[in-house]
Write a protein that holds these residues in place. Structure first.
Motif, PDB file in Angstrom:
ATOM      1  N   VAL A   1       0.860  -1.189   0.000  1.00 30.69           N
ATOM      2  CA  VAL A   1       0.000   0.000   0.000  1.00 30.69           C
ATOM      3  C   VAL A   1       0.891   1.232   0.000  1.00 30.69           C
ATOM      4  O   VAL A   1       1.731   1.409   0.896  1.00 30.69           O
ATOM      5  CB  VAL A   1      -0.944   0.038   1.223  1.00 30.69           C
ATOM      6  CG1 VAL A   1      -1.737   1.341   1.240  1.00 30.69           C
ATOM      7  CG2 VAL A   1      -1.888  -1.152   1.224  1.00 30.69           C
ATOM      8  N   ILE A   2       0.723   2.070  -1.022  1.00 30.82           N
ATOM      9  CA  ILE A   2       1.487   3.314  -1.127  1.00 30.82           C
ATOM     10  C   ILE A   2       0.519   4.453  -1.386  1.00 30.82           C
ATOM     11  O   ILE A   2      -0.345   4.355  -2.259  1.00 30.82           O
ATOM     12  CB  ILE A   2       2.532   3.252  -2.259  1.00 30.82           C
ATOM     13  CG1 ILE A   2       3.606   2.204  -1.961  1.00 30.82           C
ATOM     14  CG2 ILE A   2       3.183   4.617  -2.473  1.00 30.82           C
ATOM     15  CD1 ILE A   2       4.564   1.965  -3.112  1.00 30.82           C
ATOM     16  N   SER A   3       0.644   5.529  -0.636  1.00 33.66           N
ATOM     17  CA  SER A   3      -0.121   6.746  -0.868  1.00 33.66           C
ATOM     18  C   SER A   3       0.868   7.902  -0.936  1.00 33.66           C
ATOM     19  O   SER A   3       1.625   8.131   0.014  1.00 33.66           O
ATOM     20  CB  SER A   3      -1.137   6.973   0.248  1.00 33.66           C
ATOM     21  OG  SER A   3      -1.876   8.156   0.022  1.00 33.66           O
ATOM     22  N   SER A   4       0.892   8.614  -2.059  1.00 31.23           N
ATOM     23  CA  SER A   4       1.966   9.585  -2.281  1.00 31.23           C
ATOM     24  C   SER A   4       1.443  10.860  -2.934  1.00 31.23           C
ATOM     25  O   SER A   4       0.438  10.846  -3.647  1.00 31.23           O
ATOM     26  CB  SER A   4       3.040   8.954  -3.175  1.00 31.23           C
ATOM     27  OG  SER A   4       4.031   9.885  -3.520  1.00 31.23           O
ATOM     28  N   SER A   5       2.154  11.928  -2.707  1.00 30.36           N
ATOM     29  CA  SER A   5       1.885  13.185  -3.402  1.00 30.36           C
ATOM     30  C   SER A   5       3.070  13.570  -4.279  1.00 30.36           C
ATOM     31  O   SER A   5       3.113  14.675  -4.818  1.00 30.36           O
ATOM     32  CB  SER A   5       1.604  14.304  -2.390  1.00 30.36           C
ATOM     33  OG  SER A   5       2.713  14.481  -1.522  1.00 30.36           O
ATOM     34  N   THR A   6       4.020  12.652  -4.425  1.00 36.62           N
ATOM     35  CA  THR A   6       5.243  12.909  -5.178  1.00 36.62           C
ATOM     36  C   THR A   6       5.115  12.406  -6.608  1.00 36.62           C
ATOM     37  O   THR A   6       4.573  11.336  -6.857  1.00 36.62           O
ATOM     38  CB  THR A   6       6.443  12.216  -4.505  1.00 36.62           C
ATOM     39  OG1 THR A   6       6.548  12.683  -3.170  1.00 36.62           O
ATOM     40  CG2 THR A   6       7.735  12.511  -5.243  1.00 36.62           C
ATOM     41  N   GLN A   7       5.644  13.154  -7.554  1.00 32.94           N
ATOM     42  CA  GLN A   7       5.656  12.721  -8.948  1.00 32.94           C
ATOM     43  C   GLN A   7       6.400  11.399  -9.080  1.00 32.94           C
ATOM     44  O   GLN A   7       7.461  11.213  -8.512  1.00 32.94           O
ATOM     45  CB  GLN A   7       6.338  13.788  -9.806  1.00 32.94           C
ATOM     46  CG  GLN A   7       6.365  13.472 -11.296  1.00 32.94           C
ATOM     47  CD  GLN A   7       7.185  14.487 -12.066  1.00 32.94           C
ATOM     48  OE1 GLN A   7       8.386  14.608 -11.866  1.00 32.94           O
ATOM     49  NE2 GLN A   7       6.535  15.234 -12.939  1.00 32.94           N
ATOM     50  N   SER A   8       5.840  10.471  -9.835  1.00 29.85           N
ATOM     51  CA  SER A   8       6.402   9.146 -10.094  1.00 29.85           C
ATOM     52  C   SER A   8       6.320   8.277  -8.838  1.00 29.85           C
ATOM     53  O   SER A   8       7.168   8.351  -7.942  1.00 29.85           O
ATOM     54  CB  SER A   8       7.858   9.231 -10.580  1.00 29.85           C
ATOM     55  OG  SER A   8       8.263   7.989 -11.124  1.00 29.85           O
ATOM     56  N   THR A   9       5.296   7.432  -8.804  1.00 30.61           N
ATOM     57  CA  THR A   9       5.013   6.624  -7.621  1.00 30.61           C
ATOM     58  C   THR A   9       4.759   5.174  -8.020  1.00 30.61           C
ATOM     59  O   THR A   9       4.072   4.913  -9.000  1.00 30.61           O
ATOM     60  CB  THR A   9       3.762   7.168  -6.892  1.00 30.61           C
ATOM     61  OG1 THR A   9       4.027   8.491  -6.454  1.00 30.61           O
ATOM     62  CG2 THR A   9       3.420   6.316  -5.691  1.00 30.61           C
ATOM     63  N   GLY A  10       5.343   4.244  -7.263  1.00 32.47           N
ATOM     64  CA  GLY A  10       5.131   2.818  -7.453  1.00 32.47           C
ATOM     65  C   GLY A  10       6.067   2.058  -6.546  1.00 32.47           C
ATOM     66  O   GLY A  10       6.824   2.658  -5.766  1.00 32.47           O
ATOM     67  N   PHE A  11       6.047   0.746  -6.606  1.00 37.05           N
ATOM     68  CA  PHE A  11       7.016  -0.046  -5.842  1.00 37.05           C
ATOM     69  C   PHE A  11       8.422   0.444  -6.171  1.00 37.05           C
ATOM     70  O   PHE A  11       9.228   0.720  -5.283  1.00 37.05           O
ATOM     71  CB  PHE A  11       6.858  -1.530  -6.180  1.00 37.05           C
ATOM     72  CG  PHE A  11       7.863  -2.421  -5.499  1.00 37.05           C
ATOM     73  CD1 PHE A  11       7.671  -2.809  -4.180  1.00 37.05           C
ATOM     74  CD2 PHE A  11       8.982  -2.861  -6.171  1.00 37.05           C
ATOM     75  CE1 PHE A  11       8.604  -3.620  -3.539  1.00 37.05           C
ATOM     76  CE2 PHE A  11       9.922  -3.670  -5.545  1.00 37.05           C
ATOM     77  CZ  PHE A  11       9.726  -4.053  -4.221  1.00 37.05           C
ATOM     78  N   PHE A  12       8.730   0.550  -7.470  1.00 30.89           N
ATOM     79  CA  PHE A  12       9.912   1.281  -7.922  1.00 30.89           C
ATOM     80  C   PHE A  12       9.431   2.658  -8.360  1.00 30.89           C
ATOM     81  O   PHE A  12       8.613   2.768  -9.277  1.00 30.89           O
ATOM     82  CB  PHE A  12      10.584   0.578  -9.099  1.00 30.89           C
ATOM     83  CG  PHE A  12      11.281  -0.710  -8.748  1.00 30.89           C
ATOM     84  CD1 PHE A  12      12.544  -0.707  -8.175  1.00 30.89           C
ATOM     85  CD2 PHE A  12      10.667  -1.922  -8.986  1.00 30.89           C
ATOM     86  CE1 PHE A  12      13.179  -1.894  -7.846  1.00 30.89           C
ATOM     87  CE2 PHE A  12      11.296  -3.109  -8.662  1.00 30.89           C
ATOM     88  CZ  PHE A  12      12.557  -3.102  -8.089  1.00 30.89           C
ATOM     89  N   ARG A  13       9.954   3.672  -7.737  1.00 29.68           N
ATOM     90  CA  ARG A  13       9.542   5.022  -8.140  1.00 29.68           C
ATOM     91  C   ARG A  13      10.008   5.312  -9.560  1.00 29.68           C
ATOM     92  O   ARG A  13       9.279   5.904 -10.360  1.00 29.68           O
ATOM     93  CB  ARG A  13      10.112   6.062  -7.165  1.00 29.68           C
ATOM     94  CG  ARG A  13       9.479   7.437  -7.353  1.00 29.68           C
ATOM     95  CD  ARG A  13      10.033   8.458  -6.376  1.00 29.68           C
ATOM     96  NE  ARG A  13       9.697   8.189  -4.985  1.00 29.68           N
ATOM     97  CZ  ARG A  13       8.527   8.452  -4.423  1.00 29.68           C
ATOM     98  NH1 ARG A  13       7.540   8.939  -5.162  1.00 29.68           N
ATOM     99  NH2 ARG A  13       8.318   8.200  -3.154  1.00 29.68           N
ATOM    100  N   CYS A  14      11.222   4.848  -9.900  1.00 30.62           N
ATOM    101  CA  CYS A  14      11.748   5.112 -11.235  1.00 30.62           C
ATOM    102  C   CYS A  14      12.821   4.082 -11.586  1.00 30.62           C
ATOM    103  O   CYS A  14      13.646   3.733 -10.744  1.00 30.62           O
ATOM    104  CB  CYS A  14      12.331   6.523 -11.306  1.00 30.62           C
ATOM    105  SG  CYS A  14      12.897   7.016 -12.960  1.00 30.62           S
ATOM    106  N   LEU A  15      12.800   3.605 -12.836  1.00 28.87           N
ATOM    107  CA  LEU A  15      13.868   2.768 -13.371  1.00 28.87           C
ATOM    108  C   LEU A  15      14.707   3.588 -14.333  1.00 28.87           C
ATOM    109  O   LEU A  15      14.193   4.459 -15.039  1.00 28.87           O
ATOM    110  CB  LEU A  15      13.315   1.560 -14.131  1.00 28.87           C
ATOM    111  CG  LEU A  15      12.466   0.526 -13.396  1.00 28.87           C
ATOM    112  CD1 LEU A  15      12.201  -0.664 -14.314  1.00 28.87           C
ATOM    113  CD2 LEU A  15      13.114   0.070 -12.108  1.00 28.87           C
ATOM    114  N   GLY A  16      16.014   3.271 -14.378  1.00 26.41           N
ATOM    115  CA  GLY A  16      16.916   3.941 -15.295  1.00 26.41           C
ATOM    116  C   GLY A  16      17.545   2.977 -16.280  1.00 26.41           C
ATOM    117  O   GLY A  16      17.138   1.818 -16.407  1.00 26.41           O
ATOM    118  N   SER A  17      18.573   3.436 -16.965  1.00 22.05           N
ATOM    119  CA  SER A  17      19.234   2.679 -18.014  1.00 22.05           C
ATOM    120  C   SER A  17      19.767   1.342 -17.491  1.00 22.05           C
ATOM    121  O   SER A  17      20.450   1.274 -16.479  1.00 22.05           O
ATOM    122  CB  SER A  17      20.390   3.500 -18.581  1.00 22.05           C
ATOM    123  OG  SER A  17      21.048   2.812 -19.611  1.00 22.05           O
ATOM    124  N   GLY A  18      19.435   0.254 -18.191  1.00 24.04           N
ATOM    125  CA  GLY A  18      19.959  -1.059 -17.857  1.00 24.04           C
ATOM    126  C   GLY A  18      19.233  -1.793 -16.752  1.00 24.04           C
ATOM    127  O   GLY A  18      19.605  -2.923 -16.413  1.00 24.04           O
TER     128      GLY A  18
END
Length: 360
Positions: free
Chosen positions: A90-107
């Protein structure tokens, strides 16, 4: 004394880089960190470039979990769920980009994991149960891989835009492969905004995405405004998207008051291209005010294509105008090429401009 202080500093740096009390491993490809508990799962945040592997199911019920990574420091390592399940996130957020992984990058690689009974809500954009966004900002792009991921009875919702159960947004020249991923009995919603899909909210800014052998089953995407689909809501900003050998079945894409609704893709625009190959849409409902299609909603200033795709037993409803069994509209500056596609046993309804393939 100086030697002792130096040794202490090295030890501190080591423990900061490694997950807290990892069950084993050294974080390399050959010897990944072994994750057995919620605390170890959370501590992936301490080293975003390492290799990780689950050793058992992890129930996050009652756990206050912080999304892993950020748009400025994305996860670039490898996460292998080894077929195990992460449940009750359960995640509740007010931040841009939300999920189990907030953000993935190269590779980055995320694979072999089931997310079950998980809920992610946000008041900002880019919301996904598994991944908020995939962003690559360097000049050299190593493909990010998302494979064999399941979302079962999950929900992603936001008062902003770009929402998907798997990924909220693929952005900024990202090169992404999504294979063998299933979304079932799940829902994605934007209450008051747009760009919502059961799989991926949107692809933007010259991103390149291949979706292969994925399924959306008994799931529901809905938004107040425009851009809704079972697979990808919007492809824009000179991006390319290929969807191959994938299926949507018994699922719904609908907008309460908006346009650009498709069982596969809602809209293609801004010099982007979308190609669907060997895809099947079965017993689905697509509904919106206008521009509603069995595969595509609308194409504005881009190109859409479909080869050997089927739309079977579906209901396509445009409350005002433009409903099509394959696509609802190809704009005057757009391109649409369809070959070997069939629409059977489907109902196509619009107050004006309704056709089995594409009315306009």
């Amino acid at each position: 004394m100086k030697a002792a202080k130096a040794l202490l500093l090295l030890l501190c740096l080591f423990f900061l880089a490694a997950p807290a009390a990892a069950a084993g491993g050294s974080g390399t490809a050959a010897d990944p960190y072994i994750i057995q508990t919620a605390a170890e799962l959370q501590s992936i945040q301490n080293n975003l470039a390492a290799y990780y592997k689950l050793a058992n199911d992890i129930n996050l019920q009652g756990v206050s979990f912080t999304p892993i990574g950020s748009t400025s420091s994305p996860f670039t390592g490898s996460f292998d769920g080894a077929g195990y399940t992460i449940s009750n996130l359960v995640i509740s957020s007010s931040t841009q980009s939300t999920g189990f992984f907030r953000c993935l990058g190269s590779g980055a690689t995320v694979k072999n994991t089931i997310f079950q009974d998980c809920s992610v809500t946000s008041t900002s954009q880019w919301c996904g149960v598994v991944i908020g966004s995939i962003i690559m900002s360097s000049s050299a792009h190593e493909t990010a891989v998302v494979s064999n991921i399941g979302c079962v009875r999950c929900s992603a919702s936001s008062s902003s835009n770009l929402v998907g159960c798997l990924v909220g947004l693929i952005d900024t020249s990202a090169v992404v492969e999504i294979t063998d991923c299933d979304v079932s009995y799940s829902e994605a919603e934007s209450y008051g905004n747009s760009d919502v899909a059961c799989l991926v909210g949107g692809c933007n800014h010259a991103s390149s995405t291949e979706i292969t052998s994925c399924n959306v089953l008994y799931s529901h995407a809905r938004a107040s405004n425009s851009g809704v689909a079972c697979f990808v809501a919007m492809c824009y900003g000179a991006s390319t998207l290929v969807i191959d050998s994938s299926t949507a079945q018994n699922s719904i894409a609908e907008s309460y008051s908006g346009t650009y609704i498709g069982c596969l893709v809602g809209a293609c625009s801004e010099d982007s291209s979308v190609n669907a190959l060997n895809c099947d849409i079965m017993n689905c409902l697509a509904k919106g005010m206008s521009y509603v299609g069995g595969l595509y909603g609308v194409n504005w200033r881009g190109s859409i294509a479909a080869s050997d795709c089927t739309v079977t037993g579906c209901t396509i409803v445009a409350i005002t105008n433009s409903a099509g069994g394959i696509a609802a509209k190809i704009g005057s500056s757009g391109l649409g090429i369809f070959s070997g596609c069939t629409v059977t046993d489907s109902t196509i309804i619009a107050s004006d401009y309704a056709a089995g393939v594409c009315p306009t």
